[in-house]
Design an enzyme around this catalytic site. Structure first.
Site, PDB file in Angstrom:
ATOM      1  N   GLU A   1       1.391  -0.645  -5.063  1.00  0.00           N
ATOM      2  CA  GLU A   1       0.278   0.601  -5.378  1.00  0.00           C
ATOM      3  C   GLU A   1       1.116   2.013  -5.351  1.00  0.00           C
ATOM      4  O   GLU A   1       1.618   2.453  -4.257  1.00  0.00           O
ATOM      5  CB  GLU A   1      -0.866   0.757  -4.275  1.00  0.00           C
ATOM      6  CG  GLU A   1      -1.696   1.752  -4.528  1.00  0.00           C
ATOM      7  CD  GLU A   1      -2.234   2.400  -3.567  1.00  0.00           C
ATOM      8  OE1 GLU A   1      -3.304   3.064  -3.488  1.00  0.00           O
ATOM      9  OE2 GLU A   1      -1.449   2.639  -2.496  1.00  0.00           O
TER      10      GLU A   1
ATOM     11  N   ASP B   1       0.909  -1.172   0.019  1.00  0.00           N
ATOM     12  CA  ASP B   1       0.107  -0.168  -0.112  1.00  0.00           C
ATOM     13  C   ASP B   1       0.974   1.231   0.054  1.00  0.00           C
ATOM     14  O   ASP B   1       2.034   1.255   0.706  1.00  0.00           O
ATOM     15  CB  ASP B   1      -0.851   0.103   1.247  1.00  0.00           C
ATOM     16  CG  ASP B   1      -1.906   1.088   1.289  1.00  0.00           C
ATOM     17  OD1 ASP B   1      -2.792   1.258   0.496  1.00  0.00           O
ATOM     18  OD2 ASP B   1      -1.551   2.065   2.342  1.00  0.00           O
TER      19      ASP B   1
HETATM   20  C1  LIG Z   1      -6.246   2.003  -3.498  1.00  0.00           C
HETATM   21  C2  LIG Z   1      -5.638   1.890  -2.222  1.00  0.00           C
HETATM   22  O1  LIG Z   1      -5.218   0.707  -1.643  1.00  0.00           O
HETATM   23  N1  LIG Z   1      -5.753   2.863  -1.526  1.00  0.00           N
HETATM   24  C3  LIG Z   1      -5.207   3.039  -0.169  1.00  0.00           C
HETATM   25  C4  LIG Z   1      -3.873   3.698  -0.161  1.00  0.00           C
HETATM   26  O2  LIG Z   1      -3.739   3.899   1.411  1.00  0.00           O
HETATM   27  C5  LIG Z   1      -4.397   4.590   2.012  1.00  0.00           C
HETATM   28  C6  LIG Z   1      -3.699   4.820   3.509  1.00  0.00           C
HETATM   29  O3  LIG Z   1      -3.501   3.702   3.713  1.00  0.00           O
HETATM   30  C7  LIG Z   1      -5.948   4.210   2.020  1.00  0.00           C
HETATM   31  O4  LIG Z   1      -6.732   4.841   2.693  1.00  0.00           O
HETATM   32  C8  LIG Z   1      -6.663   3.920   0.632  1.00  0.00           C
HETATM   33  O5  LIG Z   1      -7.644   3.176   0.544  1.00  0.00           O
END
Ligand SMILES: CC(=O)N[C@H]1CO[C@H](CO)[C@@H](O)[C@@H]1O
Ligand SMILES: *[C@@H]1O[C@H](CO)[C@@H](O)[C@H](O)[C@H]1NC(C)=O
Ligand SMILES: [Ca+2]
Ligand SMILES: [Ca+2]
Length: 567
Positions: free
Chosen positions: A298, A226
């Site tokens: 991500e 993440d």
């Molecule tokens: C797409 C995704 O995973 N988004 C996450 C990215 O990180 C933030 C904080 O951990 C999350 O709020 C999102 O949902």
């Protein structure tokens, strides 16, 4: 045409860098990946929230629709301030999802079915209710440096204490919050309840490797990392933090878009960290055997950065730096827009590394039906699955689920709720998601029309088209995507997008997608005769019908077709 020039280049790259001289395709390279948002997939105990036993009971469905691996949004212990992206214990399952035993059972079931399980790994931050943070606040047991602490600055005019820098958090408002107990500011790139860990600390890195090992030992096949770009922050040598420059994209000083995030995103140390994690996974595989363990990253970053995240020379990072380009298409996008989105990735990532992946949705983005229009869901699903590389489907996109207008409830009030509603399994109570009296977010009102049971086996339903595409992905022509000439794509008119997949021997597929609302007539596309093997709902053809592409091809508005030629 770009593909021709590129192919010359690819041959050279392969000759130079194919590891061990083998060009075998590893499982993840061509995989059908599927994201489950665990709160909304299947509830097993009637409390209205999805859970692990629920997921386990639906794994056979993933098998049925041709999924290779599924990644689960976080299921770890969490106060749920950001629905699991605020973890309080990285090695525990949150009771709302079940127990470690449930987890082990789910893994065992997945293994028996041949489905790989990938967990969400959230390294950037923990919950402020995590034991590590509590220890850091109190400077206990060597945890002093575990998070990013700072005294702040003294305003020269007023003498008042101010945050160390002007940084704004992703969700808006300052990235620095004062902690009364420790009498220092702590950094949080996301919510106040998500303090960032200090990745310059070897102790942090060790703790997180232990987390990876813990779940690998329980049989997971990899991790989706993440918020990768946010892991490191730049710090001046004297320990102070520089202000970020204005971006010019926003007038609101509290908005994340107000600054250009040169000091809080994509720092060079992050690349090294990914290489470390990959090395760790490879070593684990050497010691324990089994298939490659994967890292999905991500990262909403420029493709050049993603390329570094994937690897650089000898160094290997995340196998799947997630490609979000196709998520930016909308109802007005033309075939040229589609081509440009694909080019953006292919001209860098494919050219350098021969790797591709295509994400069409996630829990932070409106669903396809809302971005593109309900009549274009099949078109996008066709494109994503017909392109070479891995596809990433967000749960429900395979049945054409749409966003649901949600109101704030006691449990949630998040602008992203609309794309997180319960999976629609059947035209029965709560769409078959839960036997409870209510569900944590409302079930879509159109669930009687869009659900697995109703669409299953019905020719040209969104689900049936999706399944057909997964079958195609397994054909030799689709498998041969790394062979020179194995694929090409182009906009053959303003509205018609073409993809060709071939095994360069005796089988070729042609995919035509008409994104426009008019009839399209195309002439002399090929010198061969093809058979219709996949049709969408706007198509007036019959499967098995033949078409001679020396003549004209007529496409109806919003029609997508797959043609097959074989020798
Ligand atoms: C797409 C995704 O995973 N988004 C996450 C990215 O990180 C933030 C904080 O951990 C999350 O709020 C999102 O949902
Ligand atoms: C992070 O940890 C390292 C090593 O313990 C330390 O030198 C550094 O000052 C810490 N950084 C922050 C921002 O606290
Ligand atoms: Ca439940
Ligand atoms: Ca960070």
């Amino acid at each position: 045409m770009f593909t021709r020039t590129l192919l010359g280049l690819i041959t050279v790259v392969v000759a130079l860098s194919a590891p061990g001289g083998s060009s075998d395709v590893d499982w993840w390279e061509n995989a059908a990946l599927y994201q489950i948002y665990p709160r909304s997939f299947q509830d097993s105990d009637g409390d209205g929230v999805g859970d692990l036993q629920g997921i386990a009971s639906r794994l056979a469905y993933l098998k049925e629709i041709g999924i290779t691996a599924t990644w689960l949004s976080p299921v770890f212990a969490s106060p749920m301030s950001d629905f699991g992206y605020d973890i309080s214990d990285f090695k525990a399952i949150d009771p709302v999802f079940g127990t470690l035993d449930d987890f082990d059972e789910m893994i065992a079931k997945a293994k028996a079915l041949g489905i790989k399980i990938i967990l969400d790994f959230v390294p950037n931050h923990s919950s402020d209710e995590c034991e590590w943070f509590e220890k850091s606040v109190n400077r206990q047991d060597g945890y002093d440096d575990f998070y990013v602490w700072h005294d702040g600055k003294l305003n020269e005019q007023t003498g008042a204490r101010e945050p160390p820098s002007n940084w704004v958090s992703v969700f808006g408002g300052p990235q620095w919050t004062w902690n009364e107990v420790r009498q220092q500011y702590f950094l949080h790139q996301f919510q106040v309840k998500q303090p960032d860990m200090n990745f310059s600390s070897p102790m942090v890195r060790e703790h997180l490797l232990e987390v990876l090992r813990f779940w690998l030992d329980r049989g997971v096949d990899g991790f989706r990392i993440d918020a990768v770009p946010h892991i490191f922050e730049y710090r001046n040598e004297d320990g102070s933090y520089p202000d970020e420059p204005l971006s010019g994209w926003s007038d609101n000083p509290d908005s994340y878009d107000y600054h250009d995030h040169v000091y809080t995103k994509d720092q060079p140390e992050t690349v090294q960290l990914l290489y470390e994690w990959r090395e760790f996974l490879e070593k684990y595989q050497e010691e324990h055997g089994g298939d490659s363990r994967v890292l999905l990253a991500e990262a909403y970053s420029p493709v050049e950065t993603l390329s570094l995240y994937f690897g650089n020379g000898e160094q290997r990072g995340a196998q799947l730096p997630m490609n979000f380009q196709l998520m930016y298409l909308n109802g007005y996008s033309t075939a040229y827009d589609v081509k440009n989105s694909i080019d953006y990735w292919m001209q860098t990532m494919w050219a350098q590394h021969q790797t591709a992946n295509w994400v069409v949705g996630n829990h932070d983005t409106n669903r396809e039906a809302d971005r593109m229009g309900a009549h274009k869901v099949d078109l996008l699903n066709v494109i994503v699955n017909a392109l070479p590389g891995a596809s990433v489907t967000y749960y429900g996109e395979e049945i054409g689920m749409a966003n649901v207008a949600t109101e704030c409830t006691e449990i949630s009030c998040d602008g992203r709720d609309g794309e997180r509603t319960p999976m629609q399994w059947s035209p029965t109570k709560n769409a078959g998601f839960s036997t409870g009296s209510g569900t944590w977010l409302p079930v879509s009102e159109d669930y009687e029309r869009y659900n697995v049971q109703t669409e299953r086996g019905v020719a040209r339903s969104t689900l049936q088209i999706f399944k057909g595409l997964q079958e195609l992905k397994k054909s030799s022509a689709f498998q041969a995507f790394k062979t020179a000439g194995g694929f090409s794509y182009e906009a053959v008119s303003t509205h018609v997008f073409q993809i060709i997949r071939s095994n360069q021997l005796n089988e070729e597929y042609r995919i035509y997608v008409n994104l426009g609302n008019g009839i399209e007539v195309l002439n002399g596309l090929s010198d061969k005769v093809y058979e219709f093997v996949l049709l969408t709902s706007y198509s007036p053809r019959r499967l098995g019908e033949l078409i001679d592409l020396r003549d004209r091809l007529v496409l109806m508005p919003y029609e997508a077709i797959v043609l097959r030629w074989s020798a």
